[in-house]
Write an enzyme that holds these catalytic residues in place. Structure first.
Site, PDB file in Angstrom:
ATOM      1  N   ARG A  94       0.838  -1.211   0.000  1.00  0.00           N
ATOM      2  CA  ARG A  94       0.000   0.000   0.000  1.00  0.00           C
ATOM      3  C   ARG A  94       0.871   1.258   0.000  1.00  0.00           C
ATOM      4  NH1 ARG A  94      -1.960   2.537   4.371  1.00  0.00           N
ATOM      5  NH2 ARG A  94      -2.252   0.683   5.637  1.00  0.00           N
ATOM      6  N   LYS A 115      -7.270   4.301 -19.358  1.00  0.00           N
ATOM      7  CA  LYS A 115      -7.596   4.660 -20.746  1.00  0.00           C
ATOM      8  C   LYS A 115      -6.375   4.415 -21.641  1.00  0.00           C
ATOM      9  CE  LYS A 115     -11.620   6.096 -19.230  1.00  0.00           C
ATOM     10  NZ  LYS A 115     -11.477   5.939 -17.786  1.00  0.00           N
TER      11      LYS A 115
HETATM   12  C1  LIG Z   1     -10.840  12.377 -18.186  1.00  0.00           C
HETATM   13  C2  LIG Z   1     -11.016  11.319 -17.136  1.00  0.00           C
HETATM   14  N1  LIG Z   1     -10.435  11.496 -15.938  1.00  0.00           N
HETATM   15  C3  LIG Z   1     -10.583  10.577 -14.950  1.00  0.00           C
HETATM   16  C4  LIG Z   1     -11.337   9.442 -15.127  1.00  0.00           C
HETATM   17  C5  LIG Z   1     -11.495   8.451 -13.984  1.00  0.00           C
HETATM   18  O1  LIG Z   1     -10.624   7.384 -14.168  1.00  0.00           O
HETATM   19  P1  LIG Z   1     -10.889   5.894 -13.608  1.00  0.00           P
HETATM   20  O2  LIG Z   1     -12.107   5.368 -14.288  1.00  0.00           O
HETATM   21  O3  LIG Z   1      -9.627   5.175 -13.969  1.00  0.00           O
HETATM   22  O4  LIG Z   1     -11.075   6.021 -12.129  1.00  0.00           O
HETATM   23  C6  LIG Z   1     -11.946   9.215 -16.363  1.00  0.00           C
HETATM   24  C7  LIG Z   1     -12.746   7.983 -16.574  1.00  0.00           C
HETATM   25  O5  LIG Z   1     -13.486   7.862 -17.518  1.00  0.00           O
HETATM   26  C8  LIG Z   1     -11.785  10.183 -17.385  1.00  0.00           C
HETATM   27  O6  LIG Z   1     -12.365  10.023 -18.591  1.00  0.00           O
END
Ligand SMILES: Cc1ncc(COP(=O)(O)O)c(C=O)c1O
Length: 406
Positions: free
Chosen positions: A72, A222
């Site tokens: 952690r 992503k």
């Molecule tokens: C621009 C953006 N920031 C943050 C996030 C949040 O990320 P996570 O789904 O990995 O928690 C997303 C998720 O779609 C996103 O599109």
């Protein structure tokens, strides 16, 4: 005992630190490489362990950060992923988290206290809107979301009580462009921290730190991971700021699992190739669909108008693989369009090798009321396409045929 005698084994080659002059594709492949003390493997191993042997000679005289203690708090496989991202973002350091929201929450909560003001764009990722609009006010932090008109003149909206400025460009889901340097200068003029989500553009598309941003955030679920098989997050910036984030990360308990960290490092090796191909696919699709009788509007970075185009061309090397389509037939046409797609998967998320289609109103922004969505320009006919690395002609054909039947 069997196996080679370690004393007679040939010496292992040493890894050399990456020279400063290498480009992004070389960084993506080689950054984070380090000696593996056990087997000398070229690929760094997965330390799938929750804890580490505690050295008997450890004493209070030593800095606790020198000791690998508990996953952690830190783990070598996480550190390799963080080092690759730091190298790509041109940052002194980076940290990885169990999700993008984990990274965003730990970062924002590190730098705000009751009575502080946060100024933010109003067209941010929905989860970030929830954190800023719902959670922070419960702890006495005032959050001011800027209208589109205010966001065009950030220096008028950011004031002496502003402690942290939070923004994205291109924005989610309308792909609007904001001038990173202008926002950062406005934040710094009042001593506020400039925090920026670079998930959509990736470090291959743009370098926010080079434009003055203090901390760059990512949903690594992503494009950084890139294969729709990992949930991860990251923050990059100066070593000093990140040491402060460490404390919050360990309190909130949002580290990245070592196996997910391995997948993230592996994914980032091909990030430059994927971003180039996805951007090319998006550019070709936008060219094929504008104009199209079933499409009322196409959203893509720079298409808002000449001012957005000039800022986008100054700050972006690639425009990315995400395209917004506003269908003329509204929600009913969206349902038919999604049902007609044969190659593009209907799923939330973006930045993977496979193309995805989603409806922001029902996925990333489902926490908002209809009125809030409309106020942010998110209409029922909006579909978000995330283009993968397939053949452009196939994607154009799939989308065109699905539109014809919508
Ligand atoms: C621009 C953006 N920031 C943050 C996030 C949040 O990320 P996570 O789904 O990995 O928690 C997303 C998720 O779609 C996103 O599109």
């Amino acid at each position: 005992m069997s196996g080679p005698d370690p004393a007679s084994a040939p010496p292992r080659p040493k890894f050399h630190p990456l020279p400063e002059w290498v480009g992004p594709a070389t960084r993506a492949v080689h950054a984070g490489a380090r000696e593996d003390a056990n087997a000398g493997s070229v690929v760094f191993p997965i330390y799938q362990t929750s804890t580490f042997h505690f050295p008997a000679e450890f004493s209070e005289a030593r800095d606790p950060r020198d000791v690998q203690l508990y996953t952690r708090l830190g783990n070598p496989t996480q550190e390799v992923a963080a080092e690759v991202l730091a190298s790509l973002e041109g940052a002194e350091a980076a940290r990885v988290f169990g999700s993008g929201m984990g990274a965003i929450a730990a970062t924002v909560l590190t730098f705000v206290s009751p009575g502080d003001e946060v100024v933010a764009l109003s067209d941010l990722y929905g989860g970030t809107l929830d954190l800023l609009g719902e959670l922070l006010p419960r702890f006495g932090v005032r959050v001011r979301f800027l209208s589109a008109a205010e966001a065009a003149r950030p220096e008028s909206a950011i004031g002496p009580s502003t402690k942290l400025v939070y923004f994205e460009s291109p924005t989610n889901p309308l792909l609007r462009i904001h001038d990173i340097r202008r926002w950062t200068d406005a934040a710094h003029a009042v001593g506020a921290l400039a925090v920026f989500d670079n998930t959509f553009a990736t470090p291959i598309g743009q370098h926010p730190l080079a434009r003055g941003v203090d901390l760059v955030l990512h949903s690594a679920s992503k494009s950084l991971g890139g294969h729709s098989d990992v949930i991860a997050g990251a923050v990059a910036g100066s070593a000093d700021l990140l040491e402060r984030v460490d404390r919050t990360r360990s309190i909130l308990g949002s580290p990245l699992d070592p196996f997910a960290a391995f997948l993230l490092t592996r994914g980032m090796k091909t990030l430059p190739l994927r971003v180039a191909k996805q951007s090319e696919n998006a550019r070709k699709l936008v060219g094929a669909l504008a104009p199209h009788p079933a499409v009322a509007e196409v959203h893509y970075p720079g298409r808002e108008g000449p001012a957005a185009e000039s800022v986008a061309s100054a700050q972006m090397r690639f425009r990315g693989g995400v395209v917004g389509l506003e269908l003329a037939g509204g929600r009913a046409a969206v349902r038919r369009f999604l049902g007609n797609l044969r190659l593009v998967h209907v799923a939330a998320s973006l930045g993977g090798v496979e193309s995805l289609a989603s409806v922001p109103r029902e996925t990333s922004h489902r926490g908002l009321s209809d009125a809030d969505c409309l106020a942010r320009g998110i209409r029922p006919g909006l579909v978000r396409l995330s283009l993968g690395i397939e053949d452009a002609e196939d994607l154009i054909r799939d989308v065109s045929e699905a539109l014809a039947g919508a």
